[in-house]
Design a protein around this motif. Sequence first.
Motif, PDB file in Angstrom:
ATOM      1  N   PHE A 405      -4.644   3.387  -8.673  1.00 51.77           N
ATOM      2  CA  PHE A 405      -3.940   3.154  -7.411  1.00 51.77           C
ATOM      3  C   PHE A 405      -3.302   1.762  -7.377  1.00 51.77           C
ATOM      4  N   ASP A 406      -3.202   1.135  -8.564  1.00 50.98           N
ATOM      5  CA  ASP A 406      -2.567  -0.175  -8.627  1.00 50.98           C
ATOM      6  C   ASP A 406      -1.082  -0.067  -8.301  1.00 50.98           C
ATOM      7  N   SER A 407      -0.491  -1.194  -7.943  1.00 53.45           N
ATOM      8  CA  SER A 407       0.943  -1.218  -7.655  1.00 53.45           C
ATOM      9  C   SER A 407       1.736  -0.857  -8.909  1.00 53.45           C
ATOM     10  N   GLU A 408       2.968  -0.460  -8.677  1.00 53.30           N
ATOM     11  CA  GLU A 408       3.852  -0.126  -9.794  1.00 53.30           C
ATOM     12  C   GLU A 408       4.017  -1.338 -10.712  1.00 53.30           C
ATOM     13  N   PHE A 409       4.229  -1.072 -11.953  1.00 50.33           N
ATOM     14  CA  PHE A 409       4.442  -2.086 -13.001  1.00 50.33           C
ATOM     15  C   PHE A 409       3.187  -2.885 -13.345  1.00 50.33           C
ATOM     16  N   PHE A 410       2.079  -2.571 -12.698  1.00 49.33           N
ATOM     17  CA  PHE A 410       0.852  -3.265 -13.077  1.00 49.33           C
ATOM     18  C   PHE A 410       0.387  -2.715 -14.420  1.00 49.33           C
TER      19      PHE A 410
ATOM     20  N   VAL B 557      11.808  -1.677   3.499  1.00 48.13           N
ATOM     21  CA  VAL B 557      12.643  -2.086   2.372  1.00 48.13           C
ATOM     22  C   VAL B 557      11.860  -2.104   1.065  1.00 48.13           C
ATOM     23  N   GLY B 558      10.604  -1.683   1.115  1.00 45.89           N
ATOM     24  CA  GLY B 558       9.833  -1.555  -0.114  1.00 45.89           C
ATOM     25  C   GLY B 558       9.559  -2.854  -0.830  1.00 45.89           C
ATOM     26  N   CYS B 559       9.359  -3.932  -0.078  1.00 46.25           N
ATOM     27  CA  CYS B 559       9.106  -5.224  -0.725  1.00 46.25           C
ATOM     28  C   CYS B 559       7.731  -5.228  -1.387  1.00 46.25           C
ATOM     29  N   GLY B 560       6.830  -4.393  -0.899  1.00 42.28           N
ATOM     30  CA  GLY B 560       5.518  -4.263  -1.539  1.00 42.28           C
ATOM     31  C   GLY B 560       4.501  -5.309  -1.121  1.00 42.28           C
ATOM     32  N   VAL B 561       4.849  -6.152  -0.157  1.00 40.59           N
ATOM     33  CA  VAL B 561       3.924  -7.213   0.225  1.00 40.59           C
ATOM     34  C   VAL B 561       2.718  -6.666   1.004  1.00 40.59           C
ATOM     35  N   CYS B 562       2.918  -5.601   1.782  1.00 35.10           N
ATOM     36  CA  CYS B 562       1.776  -5.015   2.503  1.00 35.10           C
ATOM     37  C   CYS B 562       0.697  -4.624   1.512  1.00 35.10           C
ATOM     38  N   SER B 563       1.140  -4.010   0.421  1.00 35.10           N
ATOM     39  CA  SER B 563       0.197  -3.588  -0.606  1.00 35.10           C
ATOM     40  C   SER B 563      -0.492  -4.790  -1.245  1.00 35.10           C
ATOM     41  N   LYS B 572      -0.104   1.764  -1.443  1.00 32.15           N
ATOM     42  CA  LYS B 572       0.610   1.865  -2.712  1.00 32.15           C
ATOM     43  C   LYS B 572       1.984   2.461  -2.468  1.00 32.15           C
ATOM     44  N   LEU B 573       3.010   1.780  -2.977  1.00 29.84           N
ATOM     45  CA  LEU B 573       4.370   2.293  -2.880  1.00 29.84           C
ATOM     46  C   LEU B 573       4.546   3.325  -3.982  1.00 29.84           C
ATOM     47  N   GLU B 574       5.017   4.503  -3.609  1.00 28.16           N
ATOM     48  CA  GLU B 574       5.109   5.561  -4.611  1.00 28.16           C
ATOM     49  C   GLU B 574       6.389   6.377  -4.462  1.00 28.16           C
ATOM     50  N   ASN B 575       6.922   6.824  -5.604  1.00 25.52           N
ATOM     51  CA  ASN B 575       7.963   7.843  -5.604  1.00 25.52           C
ATOM     52  C   ASN B 575       7.306   9.088  -6.168  1.00 25.52           C
TER      53      ASN B 575
END
Lengths: 441, 597
Positions: A405-410, B557-563, B572-575
């Motif tokens: 469940f890690d972030s992308e690109f990890f 905007v999918g900056c990913g900082v929340c994660s 987790k940001l996911e497609n």
Amino acid sequence: MEHVVIIGNGIAGITAARHIRKQTDFRITVISAESKYFWSRTALMYIYMGHMKFRHTKPYEDDFWQKNRIDLIQDYAEHIDHDAKMVRLRKSGNLNYDHLILATGSKPAFFNWEGQDLKGVSGMVSLQDLENIESYTTDIDRAVIVGGGLIGIELAEMLRSRDIKVTFLVREKEFWQNVLPEQEATMISRHIRQHHVDLRLETGLEKILGDETGQVKGVVTSGGENISCQFVGITTGVRPNTDLARASGIPADRGILVNEFLETRFPGVYAIGDCAEHITPRPGRKAVEQVWYTGRIMGETVAATIAGKRTAYQPGPWFNSAKFFDIEYQTYGDVPAETPEHLCDFYWEHEDGHHAVHLIFDRQSLQFCGINSFGIRYRHEYFDQKLHENADIRSVMQDLHKANFDSEFFRDHTKSIQQAFNQRYPDYQVKPIRKKFMGLI
Amino acid sequence: MYMHFLQKTGLLLFILACAILIGLLFWDTSYRITRETFSGVSSDEATQERLQMVFDSVPSATFHDPFSFNQMLKEKFGEYNKEVIRTFAITQEELDRIIAAFPPADVTFSPTVTESVWQDGDTDNFKREQFTAYTSWMEGKSYSSRDELQKQLNKTRQDINQGIRENKGFGDYQIKSLQLALTRNALTGPTTSRTTFWLFLTIGLGTAAALLYILPKLNLLPGIKNDGVYHRSNTSRGWVAIIIGSLLILFYIVLYWYPEYMVSWMALTDPLSRSLSGNPASQWFFYGLLYTLAIAVMGIRMLIHYRHSNYHIIRTISVIFFQTVFAFLIPEILIRLNRPSMDLKNIWPLNYTFFYDYNLEQLTSAGVIGTSMLVWGIVLAFIGVPVLTYFYGKRWYCSWVCGCGGLAETLGDPYRHLSDKSLKAWKIERWMIHGVLVFAVVMTLGVLYTYFTGSGSVAGISTYSVRSVYGFLIGAAFAGVVGVGFYPFMGSRVWCRFGCPLAAWLGLVQRFKSRFRITTNGGQCISCGNCSTYCEMGIDVRWYAQRGQNIVRSSCVGCGVCSSVCPRGVLKLENKKEAGRLNNPVLIGNDGVKISG
């Protein structure tokens, strides 16, 4: 209309209130002396560190409660008359109830040390504690923290964020080793030291020293060492807050005693969350469970009961999480501090010392029992399902990439974990699955 | 200690560099009009001749600040215009004589009556021509009385005289641009005599000082760096924030509406501009340089702050790259190559001038490369946006490519938590941003209508005034002044959240047809509020996380900082496949009660 009174507005009490509202039209009143609005106690440290203001810790906007017809009273409940079904409040007088939920939480456990009432000594549980810590630690040079658990390490991080020198007294051989296996405890101890905390293992508190103004000036450790400091943080655990129950004749031992339906001895009176003690704990569970999640689950359960569907407390597989400075920790299932003979363990740690997993399974049946993970995020759903299915360790290891469940690109450590597992247990070969590059080829 | 010393030195030097930069606007500058000053200022010969008439007669005084110099320019242009009006304008008396030639009632208008008012001679001929041209549409029209006609002709006279002022004298827009050009040429000062020296002592020193402040942070262990965010004046709307915000707002006002007062800065960047495009620097070149440096330097800060997260490292490198290469370098190089200059990643309707007549004409008359650019721009806006957003969410643009987004993610990062998370703000946001999108579409349709039909108005509304209102309100005031100037007060994404029409368009796709979502992890949320606090778009992320619901929001905007700031690994940001994207809330952990919602 039936009236539900809830004493305590932490996660347990508030979850109960919300779910009762979803299922019924009952009148709901939540009483708390600490704050009018529900806020997230787990965020206490972030207020001190300046990541957030108190207002950010409130999960719902202030008008949410009125919209949902949940009355909030900021007052102190002094007594419960369970025959008359009435609560006496300090300022607002008497309140009749049909259902009463005690969700009074817990209090810091102090162990009657000499000097524990001096100015400059505080636990870290309530808003009041936070205020005290704020005023006690302004412009100070050194602090001592007593007790190596989750709150202790949070307090250490808080103080370090303001460049206060911290000496951390931990009774165990490594940090939190009464809960964590030695490998993880050692890794976290190392990480604590990286953050410039003076970690003293196998050291307890003898007494706290004060000056003539009643202000803390130092501590004496169990080893007899004298450490001068201007603040002492006591984080030797919390104990259920049973004051109100005891004062009102509701049976309590360590916590307020409840059966599997979270009912106390008196009809219509329930206890949930940190303050409750299960007379008959479920197999593998403790009688007193003091984490956010169990508070939430008990709140959901008692809500179902009050809404008319009497429901036993039936949590799924154990899970918990925390963050030790920069290392995130998740646990699913049961990972004992010491692996008993009938269980096998598999530990993997990355060479950087910031990533590790520890899996436990049954020596005979190979049934998967639990996992600790550090610095790697895993899907709750994955392990919850494997634990429900009594899955085999081989299937857990084989599908491990699905759990990430890690972030992308990890960096994905799955393969190296699986290879290490194959080396350790050559009989249970797991085939690493190649991950598609950027999810494409 | 040593780290603090470096940082403090960096901070002081940075303030010094800023002070010098501001000081250069006034210190030791002089402005003087000479023949060289106005030669070649306009490509129009008539204008050039007029300029000569205006300035040749004046003994050339020297001014020591841009204000008195521009005051002088305005007066000179005003005097000239007065003279033009005196000579060429149709007077009330002339108009009265024309009207007197008609019967008192049942008037049928005909322009022939002018013969009696204006005889021969250049001026009279000119007046007659103007009058005839402006009243041709009235020919044969009937009016119930002379008064009625008078009303109409009074209005016409005003129009004619306004036109005469612009034809024979200087129009308002022209005066504005001539002021800039003349001030630019008239300047001598430190930035023209020792340009490189001062460039190093301002922008060079500022950059180095900022790095001196930022680089020592490498000493800190990798991890989330939000300590003290709400204790510092700069990041908690304190006095530092008020100063910085005010300076930014002031800067944008000067940049958009009073560039003639910042010519010293343009001169400062002349050598750089010449080496890239071959031209002297405009205010936009100076701004572009500063903008790019801000993204690069604060991008380095981001890289250090988030060096534990590959996601942030890669997307930060991406915004630095797109700003430097696509927004800054390529357009300048295109100018040097004598090609239409274009920021190839600036997409309509954010790039609201894309369909303007002059841009279309420029592109269609620039051969294959121009046509390719035109096609590229259209494909990006109408195919690229939906397709890429379908696969990756709007983040592919907003936090990876876009220039405004790039600035928000770097320079704006220290202010990201200041966005309003309330339901009320969300409601205002939805009305505003979609309102701007509608405005942009309507404006563009009007502009295209004019381009293809040649008619300047639709339903009585001038397409030119709609587009100039859009340019002023949205393009300059909202995107610039509010968008960046309000960073320290309302967070880094005010423009992106409330005003950007492209964000609205991307958001519609993201909300209704995309594989992107933020998933939550079982039952692990502890409602701490870090995610919501640090969401720059003002999304109450926690609301979803604590009930186990995927976050599908048009504004994300999918900056990913929340994660990243989540202490429990919940987000987790996911497609992924579209199915199950808009899920029912599910919390794991309770086998006794099924929890959803």
